[in-house]
Every structure is written in C-alpha cells, then in structure tokens.
Design a protein around this motif. Structure first.
Motif, PDB file in Angstrom:
ATOM      1  N   ALA A 206      -8.942  63.064  55.390  1.00 59.89           N
ATOM      2  CA  ALA A 206      -9.291  62.909  56.806  1.00 59.89           C
ATOM      3  C   ALA A 206     -10.640  63.547  57.110  1.00 59.89           C
ATOM      4  CB  ALA A 206      -8.205  63.536  57.682  1.00 59.89           C
ATOM      5  N   ALA A 207     -10.933  64.666  56.465  1.00 58.44           N
ATOM      6  CA  ALA A 207     -12.189  65.367  56.717  1.00 58.44           C
ATOM      7  C   ALA A 207     -13.364  64.745  55.972  1.00 58.44           C
ATOM      8  CB  ALA A 207     -12.053  66.830  56.318  1.00 58.44           C
ATOM      9  N   GLY A 208     -13.072  63.999  54.906  1.00 61.57           N
ATOM     10  CA  GLY A 208     -14.141  63.408  54.113  1.00 61.57           C
ATOM     11  C   GLY A 208     -14.745  64.360  53.104  1.00 61.57           C
ATOM     12  N   ARG A 209     -14.117  65.522  52.922  1.00 61.23           N
ATOM     13  CA  ARG A 209     -14.622  66.514  51.969  1.00 61.23           C
ATOM     14  C   ARG A 209     -13.541  67.558  51.734  1.00 61.23           C
ATOM     15  NH1 ARG A 209     -16.271  67.820  56.992  1.00 61.23           N
ATOM     16  NH2 ARG A 209     -16.309  70.015  57.623  1.00 61.23           N
ATOM     17  N   ALA A 210     -13.692  68.298  50.648  1.00 62.90           N
ATOM     18  CA  ALA A 210     -12.755  69.377  50.352  1.00 62.90           C
ATOM     19  C   ALA A 210     -13.049  70.563  51.265  1.00 62.90           C
ATOM     20  CB  ALA A 210     -12.883  69.799  48.887  1.00 62.90           C
ATOM     21  N   LEU A 211     -12.033  71.046  51.950  1.00 67.30           N
ATOM     22  CA  LEU A 211     -12.215  72.119  52.919  1.00 67.30           C
ATOM     23  C   LEU A 211     -11.940  73.506  52.357  1.00 67.30           C
ATOM     24  CD1 LEU A 211     -10.684  70.474  56.119  1.00 67.30           C
ATOM     25  CD2 LEU A 211     -13.092  70.641  55.426  1.00 67.30           C
ATOM     26  N   SER A 212     -11.546  73.583  51.098  1.00 62.80           N
ATOM     27  CA  SER A 212     -11.385  74.884  50.448  1.00 62.80           C
ATOM     28  C   SER A 212     -11.767  74.752  48.983  1.00 62.80           C
ATOM     29  CB  SER A 212      -9.943  75.393  50.579  1.00 62.80           C
ATOM     30  OG  SER A 212      -9.044  74.528  49.908  1.00 62.80           O
ATOM     31  N   GLY A 213     -12.211  75.864  48.423  1.00 64.50           N
ATOM     32  CA  GLY A 213     -12.643  75.876  47.035  1.00 64.50           C
ATOM     33  C   GLY A 213     -13.911  76.695  46.879  1.00 64.50           C
ATOM     34  N   PRO A 214     -14.431  76.811  45.656  1.00 65.17           N
ATOM     35  CA  PRO A 214     -15.623  77.625  45.404  1.00 65.17           C
ATOM     36  C   PRO A 214     -16.871  77.141  46.158  1.00 65.17           C
ATOM     37  CG  PRO A 214     -14.471  77.144  43.368  1.00 65.17           C
ATOM     38  CD  PRO A 214     -13.839  76.296  44.423  1.00 65.17           C
TER      39      PRO A 214
END
Length: 366
Positions: free
Chosen positions: A249-257
């Motif tokens: 839904a966001a079009g990108r990863a919202l958590s991670g390095p």
C-alpha cells in the motif's frame, strides 16, 4: 603515505594535472573556483560511490567551451605502502558511455566497490556542515562512507540491499510470483542484516574513540545507532513477510536498515547527554563534525592506507582549534589533503606540507 603521482585528465577544469612528491600533509591553495575542490573530488572517486559532490559523471568531464559536448575523463594514482608501490588505481569514463564509471586496478578491470579493499577515503566539506539538520538518508550515507574503514565490503552489501529492496517493491506492486518474492526477501534480509551490523559496529567504535578525546577545544558528540528494523537476518525476513500488505500500500518498505538513523547529541563535560546536535549552534555542529572526522581517521588508519580530504576546513576555525586540528592530524596515520584560499591559516603545517598553488585548473608547486 597513501597516494602519490595523482593524475587528472579532462576532469572538471583540469585538462592535464599531475601531483607528484606528495606528503603526509598536502595543501591546495587558490582563489574560489580555481579548481582546488575538483582535485579532492577526483581523489574521492578513487573509492566506491559518487564522490564528495555526488555529481553526475557527465558533469565531471571537462568542457572546453559551452557549445562543446563534454567528453571523457580519467583519474589515476599510485598507492604507496611502507615506501613501496602496492597498486595503481584508476577510474574513468568513455565518450561512448559517458554515464558509466569504469575502474581499473593494476591495469585490470575491477568494480568500484573493490577500491575500498585497497585504501579508505573519507572527507569533510562545507556542504556537510548541515549534516545534523539534513535528512536521515544523508546521515546514512555518512555512516556508510565511514563504515568502509572497518569493513571494505560494506559498499557492496549496501548496493545488494538496495537492489533487493527495489526488486521487492516491484514485485509487491505487480503482485509478482510469491516464490520469487520469498527469494528476494531472503536476499534483502541477508544483506540488510550485514549492513545493519556493520553500521552498529562502526558507531560503537566511533563512540569509544570519541569518549577518549578531551572535551576541548572541539565539542564532543555522543553517537547512537538507531536501527530502522530488526538487525538479525531471520527476524528481518519475518518482518518483510509480515509487512507485505502495508508495504504494498505504501509502495515501499517501511522498516529495515534503509530506515536506520544516526543519533547525535553534544556531550556535557561529564559525558552525559546534552543538547541534540540539530539544536546546537552552527559552530558547535561544525566542531562535533570535526571531532567525528578525527575519530574516524584513527579507525581508518588502523589497517589499510587511508586518505582524509578536508575542504576549507580551517576557514572558520579560531587559531586554538586550528592548532589542535593540525596536531591531531599530524599524530594520525592518514594522508591529509586540505584546501584553502590563502596560506596564512596553515602556518603550523606549511613547512612540512607539499603545497600547490591552484589557478584555473593549473597547479604550481610552491
């Protein structure tokens, strides 16, 4: 000594420049726009990444006149260890492919990331003065550059992580094959864990070095590594799988390095946390940035040859801080390249430095 016989061919305003007989301190003096920073930028390209200006390659090639298309450029240097030539490093572009940077090490084709296996290059420029008020991404690039000093393969790991995350975003958007998504997320978790652990180790080592420095005359920062997600590979993989609907839904990863952050506060005299760096005065922020750079110089020089590029670093320092800066640089093992508009601020090191006058892309040894 780290670099000797540095050559610039058609780079920025340098048609054909050679710097030989380099020293521990190397000083480039000239008016604004003479081409001093261009030399530092060329040296910075003998390491992974886009150089200290992060400019497009086509903008680096010399353009004799506005109506002439830029051609290709070439940069080369000899790497000296213990008085002996250990490698010849080079990077260049070609007229047919002006947007692709090529690298050669000892006359053999190589990757840009492999340059970090031979030496460490770090820098401090006026554009970095706003680092603590800049984006988190700028601070991640800052710690990634420094991390190469303790782990030469870090740039490759960051590149692999970014590639995997881009592919994951594409698969999520297009509802791609679940098995392929599983494989890509496994890669992202593996590389992401390595990246996070390298960053955490770097910040810990820097914190140890900074705690040993005297509180004066430079403000002493306290650093913290703030992970943007799990740092363990298995836990990070589970997070990627769990977050698929949200990230789609966001079009990108919202958590991670890729969401990591570098926390910086100015230490009080007793090393208790004080004011956040972003809220400190411009002078205090500059002093903390110099302190971090000096601490990193100690780490960078602990293994491979290292080079420290300081653009206009002495311009806004008072005599006490300048003297202390040069004292610490003199005690360090890193080869130092410094720029300035006049010789006066460098009186403490002029007699022991290799000095060049820069004028319109031409260099004269003083």
């Amino acid at each position: 000594m780290a670099l000797a016989k540095i050559t610039l061919q058609d780079f920025r305003n340098h048609a054909a420049t050679e710097l030989s007989d380099t020293a521990h301190f190397n000083l480039l003096v000239g008016e604004n726009g003479a081409g001093k920073t261009n030399v530092l930028e060329a040296i910075s390209l003998l390491s992974p990444g886009r150089g200290l200006r992060r400019a497009a390659l086509v903008d680096m090639a010399r353009r004799p006149s506005p109506d002439v298309e830029p051609g290709a450029f070439a940069i080369g240097a000899s790497l000296i260890e213990q008085g002996q030539l250990s490698a010849r490093l080079g990077t260049y572009t070609e007229v047919e492919r002006p947007s692709r940077r090529l690298v050669r090490i000892n006359s053999a084709d190589a990757s840009a990331n492999s340059l970090s296996e031979w030496h460490a290059v770090s820098w401090l420029t006026p554009a970095m003065d706003g680092l603590f008020t800049d984006s988190a991404g700028a601070r991640r690039r800052f710690i990634d550059r420094m991390a190469l000093a303790v782990e030469p393969s870090h740039a490759k790991s960051v590149s692999q992580l970014e590639t995997a995350l881009r592919e994951r975003n594409r698969l999520l958007e297009n509802h791609g094959d679940a098995r392929w998504l599983d494989a890509i997320e496994a890669q992202a978790a593996q590389h992401g864990s390595v990246v996070a652990q390298n960053r955490a180790r770097l910040v810990s080592l820097l914190a140890d070095e900074l705690s040993a420095l005297p509180p004066e005359p430079f403000a002493r920062p306290i650093l913290t590594y703030r992970a943007g997600g799990p740092t363990d590979a298995a836990e990070l993989l589970a997070e990627f799988v769990r977050a698929r609907p949200r990230d789609r839904a966001a079009g990108r990863a919202l958590s991670g390095p890729h969401r990591d952050e570098l926390g910086v506060v100015m230490a009080q005299n007793d090393m208790t946390p004080g004011q956040p760096a972003a809220s400190c005065s411009t002078g205090e922020q500059k002093a903390m940035l110099i302190a971090i750079t000096l601490a990193h110089g100690v780490l960078a020089a602990s293994g491979r040859p290292s080079v420290l590029l300081l653009d206009e670093v002495a311009a806004h320092l008072d005599p006490v801080r300048r003297t202390e800066l040069f004292r610490r640089l003199r005690a360090g093992k890193a080869q130092v390249w410094v720029t300035g508009t006049e010789l006066a601020p460098f009186a403490d090191i002029e007699s022991e430095a290799a000095v060049w006058r820069v004028d319109g892309g031409a260099l004269t040894r003083l």
